[in-house]
Motif scaffolding. Structure first.
Motif, PDB file in Angstrom:
ATOM      1  N   VAL A  41      39.223 -12.191  23.683  1.00  0.00           N
ATOM      2  CA  VAL A  41      39.694 -10.887  24.167  1.00  0.00           C
ATOM      3  C   VAL A  41      40.237 -10.057  23.008  1.00  0.00           C
ATOM      4  O   VAL A  41      39.957  -8.857  22.910  1.00  0.00           O
ATOM      5  CB  VAL A  41      40.762 -11.066  25.269  1.00  0.00           C
ATOM      6  N   ILE A  42      40.986 -10.676  22.116  1.00  0.00           N
ATOM      7  CA  ILE A  42      41.537  -9.946  20.974  1.00  0.00           C
ATOM      8  C   ILE A  42      40.416  -9.413  20.088  1.00  0.00           C
ATOM      9  O   ILE A  42      40.458  -8.261  19.636  1.00  0.00           O
ATOM     10  CB  ILE A  42      42.513 -10.846  20.180  1.00  0.00           C
ATOM     11  N   VAL A  43      39.381 -10.236  19.850  1.00  0.00           N
ATOM     12  CA  VAL A  43      38.240  -9.799  19.025  1.00  0.00           C
ATOM     13  C   VAL A  43      37.508  -8.642  19.693  1.00  0.00           C
ATOM     14  O   VAL A  43      37.149  -7.653  19.029  1.00  0.00           O
ATOM     15  CB  VAL A  43      37.292 -10.984  18.747  1.00  0.00           C
ATOM     16  N   ILE A  44      37.283  -8.728  20.993  1.00  0.00           N
ATOM     17  CA  ILE A  44      36.595  -7.655  21.716  1.00  0.00           C
ATOM     18  C   ILE A  44      37.402  -6.357  21.643  1.00  0.00           C
ATOM     19  O   ILE A  44      36.853  -5.289  21.357  1.00  0.00           O
ATOM     20  CB  ILE A  44      36.357  -8.053  23.193  1.00  0.00           C
ATOM     21  N   VAL A  45      38.702  -6.431  21.901  1.00  0.00           N
ATOM     22  CA  VAL A  45      39.547  -5.232  21.862  1.00  0.00           C
ATOM     23  C   VAL A  45      39.553  -4.636  20.460  1.00  0.00           C
ATOM     24  O   VAL A  45      39.437  -3.411  20.293  1.00  0.00           O
ATOM     25  CB  VAL A  45      40.986  -5.561  22.334  1.00  0.00           C
ATOM     26  N   PHE A  46      39.664  -5.476  19.430  1.00  0.00           N
ATOM     27  CA  PHE A  46      39.640  -4.993  18.051  1.00  0.00           C
ATOM     28  C   PHE A  46      38.305  -4.317  17.744  1.00  0.00           C
ATOM     29  O   PHE A  46      38.270  -3.243  17.138  1.00  0.00           O
ATOM     30  CB  PHE A  46      39.893  -6.155  17.086  1.00  0.00           C
ATOM     31  N   SER A  47      37.202  -4.938  18.174  1.00  0.00           N
ATOM     32  CA  SER A  47      35.871  -4.372  17.919  1.00  0.00           C
ATOM     33  C   SER A  47      35.718  -3.001  18.564  1.00  0.00           C
ATOM     34  O   SER A  47      35.219  -2.059  17.932  1.00  0.00           O
ATOM     35  CB  SER A  47      34.785  -5.311  18.445  1.00  0.00           C
ATOM     36  N   PHE A  48      36.117  -2.872  19.815  1.00  0.00           N
ATOM     37  CA  PHE A  48      36.016  -1.586  20.499  1.00  0.00           C
ATOM     38  C   PHE A  48      36.934  -0.542  19.860  1.00  0.00           C
ATOM     39  O   PHE A  48      36.566   0.631  19.768  1.00  0.00           O
ATOM     40  CB  PHE A  48      36.324  -1.729  21.990  1.00  0.00           C
ATOM     41  N   THR A  49      38.107  -0.979  19.407  1.00  0.00           N
ATOM     42  CA  THR A  49      39.026  -0.050  18.746  1.00  0.00           C
ATOM     43  C   THR A  49      38.398   0.498  17.464  1.00  0.00           C
ATOM     44  O   THR A  49      38.436   1.708  17.210  1.00  0.00           O
ATOM     45  CB  THR A  49      40.365  -0.749  18.425  1.00  0.00           C
ATOM     46  N   VAL A  50      37.808  -0.384  16.683  1.00  0.00           N
ATOM     47  CA  VAL A  50      37.149   0.044  15.445  1.00  0.00           C
ATOM     48  C   VAL A  50      35.966   0.955  15.770  1.00  0.00           C
ATOM     49  O   VAL A  50      35.765   1.983  15.112  1.00  0.00           O
ATOM     50  CB  VAL A  50      36.710  -1.178  14.606  1.00  0.00           C
ATOM     51  N   ALA A  51      35.182   0.612  16.789  1.00  0.00           N
ATOM     52  CA  ALA A  51      34.023   1.424  17.164  1.00  0.00           C
ATOM     53  C   ALA A  51      34.456   2.830  17.585  1.00  0.00           C
ATOM     54  O   ALA A  51      33.858   3.829  17.162  1.00  0.00           O
ATOM     55  CB  ALA A  51      33.236   0.751  18.287  1.00  0.00           C
TER      56      ALA A  51
END
Length: 67
Positions: A41-51
């Protein structure tokens, strides 16, 4: 009045007996599964934030050229 109070007390007791019975049916996940899903979940949230941040930069640059 006393009868309705006793009825209420019995209802509350029945409710908590049901809660205790259902509590025993719960299957809790293993600690490793919880840790892995939390990391996911942390990786997904970080990825979407960067995107979203990158899209913001791109759109600002595009709209800056239009002005």
């Amino acid at each position: 009045m006393d009868n309705s109070f006793n009825s209420f007390i019995e209802s509350v007791k029945r409710y908590f007996r049901g809660v205790r019975a259902e509590w025993g049916k719960i299957t809790w996940p293993e600690k490793q599964q919880v840790v892995m899903e939390t990391i996911f979940v942390i990786v997904i949230v970080f990825s979407f934030t960067v995107a979203v941040y990158l899209m913001d930069i791109i759109y600002k640059a595009i709209f800056g050229l239009i002005k």
